[in-house]
Design a protein around this motif. Structure first.
Motif, PDB file in Angstrom:
ATOM      1  N   THR B 237       0.842  -1.209   0.000  1.00  0.00           N
ATOM      2  CA  THR B 237       0.000   0.000   0.000  1.00  0.00           C
ATOM      3  C   THR B 237       0.869   1.248   0.000  1.00  0.00           C
ATOM      4  O   THR B 237       0.525   2.275  -0.600  1.00  0.00           O
ATOM      5  CB  THR B 237      -0.915   0.008   1.236  1.00  0.00           C
ATOM      6  OG1 THR B 237      -1.545  -1.257   1.332  1.00  0.00           O
ATOM      7  CG2 THR B 237      -1.953   1.099   1.130  1.00  0.00           C
ATOM      8  N   GLU B 238       1.976   1.173   0.746  1.00  0.00           N
ATOM      9  CA  GLU B 238       2.843   2.340   0.860  1.00  0.00           C
ATOM     10  C   GLU B 238       3.385   2.779  -0.495  1.00  0.00           C
ATOM     11  O   GLU B 238       3.715   3.954  -0.687  1.00  0.00           O
ATOM     12  CB  GLU B 238       3.989   2.028   1.833  1.00  0.00           C
ATOM     13  CG  GLU B 238       4.672   3.244   2.416  1.00  0.00           C
ATOM     14  CD  GLU B 238       3.764   4.136   3.245  1.00  0.00           C
ATOM     15  OE1 GLU B 238       2.789   3.606   3.824  1.00  0.00           O
ATOM     16  OE2 GLU B 238       4.022   5.349   3.293  1.00  0.00           O
ATOM     17  N   THR B 239       3.494   1.840  -1.444  1.00  0.00           N
ATOM     18  CA  THR B 239       3.995   2.225  -2.774  1.00  0.00           C
ATOM     19  C   THR B 239       3.046   3.247  -3.402  1.00  0.00           C
ATOM     20  O   THR B 239       3.494   4.179  -4.076  1.00  0.00           O
ATOM     21  CB  THR B 239       4.146   1.011  -3.719  1.00  0.00           C
ATOM     22  OG1 THR B 239       2.869   0.436  -3.988  1.00  0.00           O
ATOM     23  CG2 THR B 239       5.063  -0.037  -3.139  1.00  0.00           C
ATOM     24  N   MET B 240       1.767   3.079  -3.173  1.00  0.00           N
ATOM     25  CA  MET B 240       0.807   4.004  -3.769  1.00  0.00           C
ATOM     26  C   MET B 240       0.799   5.335  -3.031  1.00  0.00           C
ATOM     27  O   MET B 240       0.549   6.381  -3.647  1.00  0.00           O
ATOM     28  CB  MET B 240      -0.605   3.390  -3.750  1.00  0.00           C
ATOM     29  CG  MET B 240      -0.787   2.242  -4.732  1.00  0.00           C
ATOM     30  SD  MET B 240      -0.248   2.665  -6.412  1.00  0.00           S
ATOM     31  CE  MET B 240      -1.326   4.040  -6.776  1.00  0.00           C
ATOM     32  N   VAL B 241       1.076   5.287  -1.732  1.00  0.00           N
ATOM     33  CA  VAL B 241       1.172   6.545  -0.970  1.00  0.00           C
ATOM     34  C   VAL B 241       2.280   7.403  -1.580  1.00  0.00           C
ATOM     35  O   VAL B 241       2.126   8.621  -1.757  1.00  0.00           O
ATOM     36  CB  VAL B 241       1.472   6.240   0.511  1.00  0.00           C
ATOM     37  CG1 VAL B 241       1.841   7.503   1.249  1.00  0.00           C
ATOM     38  CG2 VAL B 241       0.290   5.534   1.159  1.00  0.00           C
ATOM     39  N   ILE B 242       3.370   6.765  -1.912  1.00  0.00           N
ATOM     40  CA  ILE B 242       4.495   7.495  -2.514  1.00  0.00           C
ATOM     41  C   ILE B 242       4.149   7.932  -3.941  1.00  0.00           C
ATOM     42  O   ILE B 242       4.379   9.078  -4.330  1.00  0.00           O
ATOM     43  CB  ILE B 242       5.761   6.616  -2.513  1.00  0.00           C
ATOM     44  CG1 ILE B 242       6.205   6.364  -1.077  1.00  0.00           C
ATOM     45  CG2 ILE B 242       6.877   7.252  -3.319  1.00  0.00           C
ATOM     46  CD1 ILE B 242       7.308   5.331  -0.936  1.00  0.00           C
ATOM     47  N   ALA B 243       3.593   7.017  -4.698  1.00  0.00           N
ATOM     48  CA  ALA B 243       3.286   7.328  -6.096  1.00  0.00           C
ATOM     49  C   ALA B 243       2.337   8.514  -6.204  1.00  0.00           C
ATOM     50  O   ALA B 243       2.466   9.360  -7.098  1.00  0.00           O
ATOM     51  CB  ALA B 243       2.708   6.103  -6.785  1.00  0.00           C
ATOM     52  N   ASP B 244       1.412   8.575  -5.271  1.00  0.00           N
ATOM     53  CA  ASP B 244       0.432   9.664  -5.323  1.00  0.00           C
ATOM     54  C   ASP B 244       1.078  11.020  -5.086  1.00  0.00           C
ATOM     55  O   ASP B 244       0.526  12.057  -5.480  1.00  0.00           O
ATOM     56  CB  ASP B 244      -0.679   9.427  -4.288  1.00  0.00           C
ATOM     57  CG  ASP B 244      -1.612   8.319  -4.726  1.00  0.00           C
ATOM     58  OD1 ASP B 244      -2.303   7.731  -3.872  1.00  0.00           O
ATOM     59  OD2 ASP B 244      -1.628   8.007  -5.934  1.00  0.00           O
ATOM     60  N   GLN B 245       2.227  11.017  -4.422  1.00  0.00           N
ATOM     61  CA  GLN B 245       2.895  12.297  -4.167  1.00  0.00           C
ATOM     62  C   GLN B 245       3.727  12.759  -5.371  1.00  0.00           C
ATOM     63  O   GLN B 245       4.193  13.891  -5.411  1.00  0.00           O
ATOM     64  CB  GLN B 245       3.830  12.160  -2.958  1.00  0.00           C
ATOM     65  CG  GLN B 245       3.076  11.934  -1.656  1.00  0.00           C
ATOM     66  CD  GLN B 245       4.039  11.939  -0.471  1.00  0.00           C
ATOM     67  OE1 GLN B 245       4.892  12.815  -0.358  1.00  0.00           O
ATOM     68  NE2 GLN B 245       3.903  10.946   0.390  1.00  0.00           N
ATOM     69  N   CYS B 246       3.933  11.851  -6.313  1.00  0.00           N
ATOM     70  CA  CYS B 246       4.772  12.193  -7.476  1.00  0.00           C
ATOM     71  C   CYS B 246       3.866  12.578  -8.629  1.00  0.00           C
ATOM     72  O   CYS B 246       3.169  11.724  -9.199  1.00  0.00           O
ATOM     73  CB  CYS B 246       5.640  11.004  -7.869  1.00  0.00           C
ATOM     74  SG  CYS B 246       6.772  10.528  -6.575  1.00  0.00           S
ATOM     75  N   GLN B 247       3.851  13.831  -8.957  1.00  0.00           N
ATOM     76  CA  GLN B 247       2.920  14.317  -9.972  1.00  0.00           C
ATOM     77  C   GLN B 247       3.624  14.906 -11.183  1.00  0.00           C
ATOM     78  O   GLN B 247       3.003  15.577 -11.997  1.00  0.00           O
ATOM     79  CB  GLN B 247       2.004  15.383  -9.350  1.00  0.00           C
ATOM     80  CG  GLN B 247       1.111  14.845  -8.244  1.00  0.00           C
ATOM     81  CD  GLN B 247       0.176  13.770  -8.760  1.00  0.00           C
ATOM     82  OE1 GLN B 247      -0.256  13.790  -9.920  1.00  0.00           O
ATOM     83  NE2 GLN B 247      -0.136  12.807  -7.917  1.00  0.00           N
ATOM     84  N   PHE B 248       4.907  14.678 -11.303  1.00  0.00           N
ATOM     85  CA  PHE B 248       5.639  15.291 -12.412  1.00  0.00           C
ATOM     86  C   PHE B 248       5.488  14.471 -13.685  1.00  0.00           C
ATOM     87  O   PHE B 248       5.607  13.245 -13.677  1.00  0.00           O
ATOM     88  CB  PHE B 248       7.121  15.406 -12.043  1.00  0.00           C
ATOM     89  CG  PHE B 248       8.006  15.816 -13.194  1.00  0.00           C
ATOM     90  CD1 PHE B 248       8.978  14.963 -13.696  1.00  0.00           C
ATOM     91  CD2 PHE B 248       7.852  17.064 -13.794  1.00  0.00           C
ATOM     92  CE1 PHE B 248       9.783  15.344 -14.751  1.00  0.00           C
ATOM     93  CE2 PHE B 248       8.654  17.444 -14.856  1.00  0.00           C
ATOM     94  CZ  PHE B 248       9.618  16.582 -15.333  1.00  0.00           C
ATOM     95  N   GLU B 249       5.207  15.185 -14.784  1.00  0.00           N
ATOM     96  CA  GLU B 249       5.158  14.569 -16.118  1.00  0.00           C
ATOM     97  C   GLU B 249       6.293  15.147 -16.947  1.00  0.00           C
ATOM     98  O   GLU B 249       6.496  16.354 -16.968  1.00  0.00           O
ATOM     99  CB  GLU B 249       3.827  14.925 -16.804  1.00  0.00           C
ATOM    100  CG  GLU B 249       2.777  13.852 -16.763  1.00  0.00           C
ATOM    101  CD  GLU B 249       3.185  12.592 -17.487  1.00  0.00           C
ATOM    102  OE1 GLU B 249       2.599  11.537 -17.196  1.00  0.00           O
ATOM    103  OE2 GLU B 249       4.107  12.632 -18.337  1.00  0.00           O
ATOM    104  N   LEU B 250       6.993  14.300 -17.658  1.00  0.00           N
ATOM    105  CA  LEU B 250       8.135  14.791 -18.434  1.00  0.00           C
ATOM    106  C   LEU B 250       7.713  15.809 -19.484  1.00  0.00           C
ATOM    107  O   LEU B 250       8.468  16.706 -19.848  1.00  0.00           O
ATOM    108  CB  LEU B 250       8.836  13.604 -19.110  1.00  0.00           C
ATOM    109  CG  LEU B 250      10.301  13.834 -19.490  1.00  0.00           C
ATOM    110  CD1 LEU B 250      11.165  14.082 -18.270  1.00  0.00           C
ATOM    111  CD2 LEU B 250      10.852  12.608 -20.238  1.00  0.00           C
ATOM    112  N   GLY B 251       6.476  15.668 -19.934  1.00  0.00           N
ATOM    113  CA  GLY B 251       5.974  16.603 -20.930  1.00  0.00           C
ATOM    114  C   GLY B 251       5.869  18.030 -20.418  1.00  0.00           C
ATOM    115  O   GLY B 251       5.677  18.962 -21.201  1.00  0.00           O
ATOM    116  N   GLU B 252       6.036  18.213 -19.106  1.00  0.00           N
ATOM    117  CA  GLU B 252       5.961  19.571 -18.544  1.00  0.00           C
ATOM    118  C   GLU B 252       7.201  20.390 -18.899  1.00  0.00           C
ATOM    119  O   GLU B 252       7.199  21.614 -18.759  1.00  0.00           O
ATOM    120  CB  GLU B 252       5.881  19.501 -17.014  1.00  0.00           C
ATOM    121  CG  GLU B 252       4.552  18.993 -16.479  1.00  0.00           C
ATOM    122  CD  GLU B 252       4.599  18.797 -14.972  1.00  0.00           C
ATOM    123  OE1 GLU B 252       4.079  17.777 -14.480  1.00  0.00           O
ATOM    124  OE2 GLU B 252       5.206  19.657 -14.287  1.00  0.00           O
TER     125      GLU B 252
END
Lengths: 472, 1029
Positions: B237-252
């Motif tokens: 579950t903790e993997t998703m807690v971390i993933a949710d905090q990462c919002q960067f898209e390379l296209g930015e």
């Protein structure tokens, strides 16, 4: 005073021939210069196909359908040259080892061989048996003899004028000069020895320095030999028994006298020996061979005798012994162990001695020690090896896993429900490089519910469970 | 169950990762992961390809997270970017740690993990060592609420203890834990390759690499079911807690063009318009034609729509700098399709002369593909341009792009062979014999037909592993000249690392990545011929007093084309090779556009496609011009109905096979990379199918397919050929009207081109130019022009003397008395001159006028005591010496050894005079008089051996005699029969049948029937040859 006679034996393909063994169906062979992809030496089959020294190996292989290639190994060449030097010891007491051959002082041997012709013939006959290609030349100076031999000119004379006449025909690049000097002299038109000889020495010295003048002097006049070759240590003794000996124990006394001589030999040279080969001769049947191995080298008679006694206790003589030959093997400088002076730890010497006793009593093949490898497969990760093979021991993988020392050789199927699995599986997937089927298995540390023993279980990829080992 | 894999490396962690980024992304999506973090070791080299795959396959359900792993002593730290700032912070960290170390490595310390990584999340995998606690305390302080323990259970013997240890540590220090899988491959089937890569990395066989390989194949993207059986729900579950905090898209990432070049009062569009029209007026002094004006407006509109003005202005600025410095330069490639580029003097291809396709360069339909302008500069002065860029934009805003060096067949065979313990020498033997004869799918079987001592099992492994590793990245290298220039810092967008070349840095993305990210790149390339042309101009100017430019050279000069048609093109750009010279008398270029075709036609594309002969026949009227279908007339009319150029194939795909513009462009790109990736096949399948549906004949379709295959090896766009044809014409003009200056300039620009100085000199002498030897009192460092009997002659310069230092030559020249040196003693007094310098000059016979014969001079110079004032005059030569005179051959040998050229009698002439070469041997000059199919013998030095890829059964050999060059063809059986002589001998005699081309009798080759060496007392390799290129 008569000029001396120096003989140089040039081995033009020593490195190649010492590496490649003779074969019934010879193929072209190439030896590559170190650090390059260039041909350093090649055999006649390769030469006939057009390969030349200095050629790139990629070009050479285009010319050859089949070829054997190896990299130059200086150690192999050196050992071959040393063996040849030992062979030539019959023909000269003063031998020097050069990078491409051997220099022999021949003048003083002519009387022994009754003349140069016999000497020459005997030497050629011995060298022909060695299996190496060679060219011999003899002249009044070592350098002249070497130059002639290296240019593959078979010649023999101590007459300086005759030698000079032959040298006069050589180009400036063939007389052993520094290549840079030779190139400069050639560019000036002094393209052979004759022209060079005719040039004023003072002018040459001024332009090229003392080195060139010394080289010319060495060619013409010098007797300087260079470093002498010394025979490697060798101990061999044999005795013929006055009475036949029927029991092995009865051999201790006669052999111990030989061991006494060995002790003196080793002490004089500050060496130790690591093993003895003892050949016991019988009538009508083949000799009995005994091999006594010391873990570290030994030199004292009493130490060898102790091992000998243990060995002989195990030995049944098939027939009475009529003669004994003893050869010592593998000499080395004595290593001084810095043991524990306060007596808190078990010194290495004691364990070496125990090991030597075990080997002597049980036989070399019966004494093993555990050895870990880096192979993930348990069957290969832990091996039993000879305790005395230091090269092998030096390659031991230091990170042993949590595997039992005692593993079962025969497969014994088990029922997993009889066990409490204590540790999560260790999965091994490996061995793809040398087996047709990749090795796959899971290993578990488990405790038997009834006996309480700790076992090592394995389950392969078909679900088959077996007992793989037992923990102590 | 939802899961995010947070620790995954690609094969851009070189020699560790065993899967391409594309494979990992695709597999993660198949496994229904919610997110996948790409965390290559101290690198962002693989992220763009991952990003592109997700975008192209529209994998909207899978989030990509961007990060990097770092090894610090025995522990591992993975950093993940939360947002764009975090990504920039990570790029900076990677840049700093890479810049501290040599190329390919990095140096990192615990202190580097500090507050500057405020927008990064930290996953820490401890090493179970004493300093774990200290590390933990530091990381906890620097990453408050952003630190996790990374728990990875890969089912090795120690992982159970490790998981237990981490659990305890997390509890004791109140840190959360998360699971990961140290992913190195997308499926466990890559285990073999992953082990092999480990062995390659350690430069040993697989047996010796056992201490370093993983014990199993668990480090792959595991299924959700497996994960749940290995890890607790909390860790997953903790993997998703971390993933949710990462919002960067390379296209930015937004690229911004540098704005430095704008003068204050104009904006970019205005300034570009002003410069374009100013340039147009210069280009068309009689008035800008309507066609051109319309084209300019069209291009400016598209440029404006795409906001590319700054890019054009930046290139213009760089080209202007070069021209202001007198550095010759010319744009090439697709940029030559642009009229705006022509007006800005970036390119030299006149749109009135060539049919250009601007859409090939920029198209609003391809909004995600920025333009790419390549500019060639004089190769000797390219560094000045590079330094200008660095100076103007700074190291922080300009950097070189990377090139990814990938595994090709030979390197794969060598490395995998070593892994499997195959004898290296045996392998090298096999590789040495490898040639393009082995083109089929079964090339490994063909090469290793005798097994090189391998078992069947090893052979199977060899094939399998080679197949897997082909195309794998091996390491990053520096692009030849591709520069990225940005408004902000480059390191904000992508990390920078050290290149091998001193003082060079390179970004971690290659040109494909730059294109994906819409970052603009400019190639700053070096071209030897531009240097030579500029030097020729300078030499001509020195005599005429008038400056010369490319624009001043009269175009379409019939005399020049006449020379070209006779294949009198040694030294001429692009049309000097043997293959080109064979084609010239056939094609007979009469105009500039003919040259464009000439340059493009002798390439694998048209040759494979069997387009060459039809083109020639139609051009000469021997075959009627027709078109497979009427709709292709527009596409093929300018080449007599035969497709020659890459653009024509693209256009044909659109017209004949209904390809959209995008598909056609994809076909173009995949032609360049099909060899690497092999995925052009589905497009080719569509092309074939559609053309058949549209009624095209199978033969024509097959020809097109073969041509595409050929373009895959080496394709020439029309615009590229047009750029090169211009330089080819200019160099031809110079050769025809100013042969002495042209030859001089070529030699001053060596090494370049196809021919040695010796061959250039022989050629120019055959054109009636005198070449004067190196002279102590007359030579400069460079070769120069003197006037001898009122004609320009070439004086050889000191630069041709081997072993002579340039600094010594400059001293000799600068201190040369007005009346010249009178004797050798004067040189003894010169400062900083080495004895080797004087000997080199003596060897080159530079002292002939002041000291007599070469040998005597060498004797004398050897006696000079330099820098030893005490010894000067201490010794006077007392004893005379008589030195034998050198004969012609010996002089030739000495010339070759000292300079690589000889101005005396050619040794073939000497050997003929001596009778070593038989009298009946025909010379090169006599060949034109020999009738077709005559049996003749020729003799000479082998100067060229060539086995071209397109003609596997033929070896071409060129012999040089005293009158010129002779071209000989060895068919396979003859080459095999005379392999030894062909490969090892330099001086040979060849008997064969003279064949003249049936269409043009001037083209003649000797078909070899017999070959034998000529024995003469000459050193091996006296005259160098080009071999099997």
């Amino acid at each position: 005073m008569k000029p001396n006679l120096w003989l140089f034996i040039h081995f033009p393909k020593l490195a190649l021939e010492s590496w490649f063994t003779q074969s019934d169906q010879p193929v072209p062979q190439l030896l590559l210069a170190p650090g390059t992809k260039e041909v350093m030496q090649c055999n006649s089959l390769a030469s006939q196909a057009g390969v030349k020294v200095g050629m790139k190996v990629s070009t050479a292989t285009c010319l050859l359908q089949q070829v054997e290639i190896a990299n130059f190994d200086p150690q192999t060449e050196k050992e071959a040259l040393e063996r040849l030097a030992i062979l030539c010891y019959r023909f000269s007491a003063q031998i020097s080892v050069d990078e491409s051959g051997l220099l022999l002082e021949a003048g003083s041997m002519l009387k022994l061989f009754r003349g140069i012709r016999n000497y020459w013939h005997a030497l050629h006959k011995a060298l022909a048996k060695s299996g190496y290609s060679f060219v011999c030349s003899a002249a009044h100076t070592p350098v002249a003899a070497k130059v002639l031999a290296q240019n593959e000119i078979e010649f023999c004379s101590r007459n300086p004028v005759r030698v000079r006449d032959i040298l006069d025909q050589l180009s400036i690049f063939q007389i052993g000069l520094n290549p840079k000097h030779a190139a400069r002299l050639d560019a000036m038109g002094l393209s052979n020895y004759k022209l060079l000889r005719a040039a004023p020495k003072k002018e040459l010295g001024y332009r090229f320095g003392r080195e060139l003048l010394q080289q010319l002097l060495d060619l013409e006049n010098s007797d300087h030999q260079g470093n002498s070759f010394e025979l490697p240590p060798r101990f061999f003794q044999s005795i013929h028994l006055l009475h036949e000996v029927e029991l092995a124990q009865g051999l201790i006394f006669p052999i111990s006298r030989i061991l006494q001589t060995l002790e003196q030999y080793l002490l004089a040279r500050q060496l130790v020996s690591e093993s003895l080969f003892i050949k016991l001769e019988h009538r009508e049947i083949s000799p009995t061979m005994l091999h006594i191995q010391a873990v570290q080298g030994l030199k004292y008679q009493k130490d060898w005798q102790h091992l000998l006694a243990i060995r002989l206790e195990q030995t049944q003589l098939p027939k009475p012994v009529i003669g004994i030959r003893v050869r010592a093997h593998r000499f080395s400088k004595e290593q001084h162990q810095s043991g524990d002076l306060l007596g808190y730890q078990f010194p290495q010497e004691d364990s070496d001695r125990l090991l030597a006793f075990l080997i002597a009593r049980l036989g070399h093949d019966k004494v093993k020690r555990p050895f870990t490898t880096a192979d993930p497969r348990p069957e290969r990760a832990g091996l039993l090896v000879s305790p005395t093979n230091q090269e092998e021991l030096d390659t031991e993988f230091p990170n042993a896993k949590k595997h039992p020392i005692f593993r079962l050789e025969r497969i014994r199927e088990i029922q997993p429900e009889h066990y409490d699995i204590k540790v999560e599986p260790e999965r091994i997937v490996s061995g793809w490089w040398d087996e047709n089927r990749i090795y796959r298995a899971d290993y578990f540390i488990a405790q038997h519910k009834h006996t309480g023993q700790w076992h090592w279980l394995s389950r392969n990829d078909t679900g088959f469970w077996r007992l793989a080992g037992v923990f102590a | 169950m939802e899961f995010a894999e947070l620790h995954c490396i690609t094969n851009y962690s070189f020699l560790r990762g065993a899967s391409h980024p594309e494979e990992l992304v695709t597999r993660a999506a198949q496994l229904n992961y919610q997110a996948l973090a790409i965390t290559d070791e101290c690198s962002m080299a693989g992220v763009v390809k991952a990003f592109k795959t997700k975008r192209d396959l529209e994998l909207t359900e899978l989030k990509l997270i961007y990060g990097s792993e770092f090894k610090l002593d025995d522990q591992l730290i993975v950093l993940l970017a939360k947002n764009k700032t975090g990504y920039t912070q990570l790029c900076h960290l990677i840049t700093n740690t890479r810049r501290r170390a040599e190329k390919g490595s990095y140096r990192i310390f615990l202190d580097d993990f500090d507050e500057k990584l405020s927008q990064c999340l930290c996953l820490w995998k401890p090493a179970q060592l004493k300093n774990d606690i200290a590390t933990l305390r530091h990381l906890k302080k620097q990453f408050p609420k952003r630190l996790w323990l990374l728990v990875e259970n890969l089912l090795s013997d120690r992982d159970y203890d490790f998981v237990h240890y981490c659990t305890q540590l997390a509890k004791q220090h109140c840190i959360k834990a998360v699971c990961g899988n140290n992913v190195h491959m997308h499926t466990p089937h890559r285990k073999l390759l992953q082990d092999a890569l480990t062995a390659i990395d350690h430069n040993c066989s697989i047996q010796d690499a056992l201490p370093f390989v993983f014990p199993n194949s668990e480090n792959h993207l595991r299924s959700l079911k497996k994960l749940s059986s290995i890890y607790s729900e909390k860790l997953i579950t903790e993997t998703m807690v971390i993933a949710d905090q990462c919002q960067f898209e390379l296209g930015e990432i937004q690229y911004q063009y540098p704005k430095d070049v704008l003068p204050g009062q104009y904006n970019a569009a205005e300034y570009l318009r002003i410069l374009t029209y100013r340039g147009a007026r210069r280009r068309f002094p009689s008035g800008i034609p309507n066609k051109v004006m319309n084209q300019i407006e069209k291009e400016l509109t598209i440029i404006g729509e795409m906001s590319y003005e700054h890019y054009f202005l930046t290139i213009y600025d760089i080209v202007k700098f070069a021209k202001d410095q007198g550095i010759l330069c010319q744009g090439r490639g697709s940029a030559a399709n642009s009229t705006v580029c022509y007006c800005l003097h970036i390119t030299e291809v006149n749109p009135m002369e060539v049919n250009l396709l601007f859409e090939r360069f920029i198209s609003s339909a391809r909004s995600n593909e920025p333009p790419d302008i390549d500019v060639d500069f004089e190769h000797r002065r390219r560094e000045e341009v590079i330094q200008y860029i660095y100076k103007k934009y700074g190291r922080k805003r300009s950097a070189l792009a990377a090139t990814v060096i990938t595994y090709k067949r030979k390197s794969a065979l060598r490395d995998i062979g070593k892994v499997l313990g195959i004898d290296a020498n045996q392998l090298d033997t096999v590789i040495a014999k490898y040639g393009w004869r082995y083109r089929s799918k079964n090339w490994i079987d063909e090469i290793i037909s005798d097994g090189v001592g391998v078992s069947q099992h090893q052979l199977a492994l060899l094939k399998s592993l080679i197949s897997d590793i082909l195309g794998f990245p091996r390491h990053l290298s520096q692009h030849v000249g591709g520069f990225v220039i940005t408004e902000g810092r480059v390191a904000d967008l992508v990390p920078i690392e050290n290149a091998t070349m001193e003082d060079r840095t390179v970004i971690q993305w290659d040109k494909d990545d730059l294109e994906t990210m819409c970052l603009m790149k400019m190639d700053v390339l070096g071209l030897g011929m531009l240097s030579a042309v500029q030097k020729a101009f300078t030499l001509i100017e020195q005599q005429t007093g008038k400056p010369m430019r490319i624009q001043d050279i009269p175009r379409e000069d019939a005399n020049v084309f006449e020379m070209i048609q006779k294949a009198d093109t040694i030294g001429v750009f692009q049309i000097e090779s043997r293959a080109q010279m064979s084609m010239l008398p056939r094609l007979k270029p009469k105009t500039y556009y003919d040259l464009v075709v000439q340059i493009a036609i002798v390439r694998p594309g048209p040759i494979h496609g069997d387009m060459v002969h039809p083109y020639l026949r139609r051009r000469t009227g021997k075959e009627p011009i027709n078109y497979p279908r009427a709709e292709l007339k527009d596409v093929l009319e300018r080449t007599y109905g035969v497709p020659i150029f890459q653009e024509q194939i693209i256009k044909l795909a659109m017209v004949a096979a209904n390809f959209t513009a995008d598909e056609a462009d994809t076909l173009r790109r995949s032609m360049a990379s099909w060899k690497k990736q092999g995925h052009m096949s589905h497009l080719r399948g569509k092309l074939t199918h559609n053309m058949m549906e549209n009624g095209y004949e199978e033969q024509f379709i097959n020809q097109i397919n073969r041509q595409i295959e050929g373009f895959g090896e080496y394709g020439f766009p029309e615009s590229h050929a047009a750029s090169f044809a211009l330089i080819a014409y200019v160099s031809s003009w110079l050769k025809h009207y100013h042969p002495a200056e042209f030859c001089c300039a070529l030699m001053n620009s060596q090494p370049m081109g196809f021919y040695t100085n010796s061959q250039l000199i022989q050629d120019v002498k055959r054109h009636g130019v005198t070449v004067l030897p190196v002279h102590i009192n007359l030579s400069k460092w460079d070769h120069s022009i003197e006037h001898y009997k009122n004609k320009p002659t070439v004086r050889l310069g000191f630069r041709i003397v081997r072993q002579l230092q340039k600094s010594s030559a400059e001293i000799i020249i600068n201190l040369r008395p007005k009346t010249g040196y009178q004797n050798l003693k004067e040189l003894e007094e010169l400062p900083n001159i080495q004895q080797s310098d004087l000997e080199a000059l003596a060897s080159a016979n530079a002292f002939e006028d002041i000291s007599g014969s070469r040998r005597v001079t060498r004797w004398e110079t050897a006696a000079l005591k330099l820098q030893s004032p005490l010894l000067m005059n201490a010794f006077e030569s007392q004893e005379p010496i008589k030195l034998p005179e050198a004969n012609e051959l010996e002089n030739f040998v000495e010339d070759q050894m000292s300079m690589g050229v000889s101005l005396g009698l050619h040794p073939i002439q000497v050997l003929r005079d001596q009778g070593v070469i038989p009298e009946h041997a025909v010379t090169a000059a006599e060949l034109p008089e020999i009738p077709h199919q005559s049996l003749i013998t020729v003799a000479g030095f082998i100067v060229n051996r060539q086995a071209p890829k397109s003609k596997a059964l033929v070896t071409f050999v060129t012999l040089e005699d005293h009158t010129g060059n002779i071209n000989i063809i060895f068919w396979l059986n003859m080459a095999q029969k005379y392999m030894k002589t062909l490969t090892t001998e330099q001086l040979v005699q060849v008997t064969g049948v003279l064949e003249r081309d049936e269409e043009d009798g001037n083209v003649a080759h000797l078909i070899a029937k017999k070959m034998e060496p000529i024995k003469a007392d000459l050193d091996d390799d006296l005259i160098p040859s080009r071999n099997y290129h």
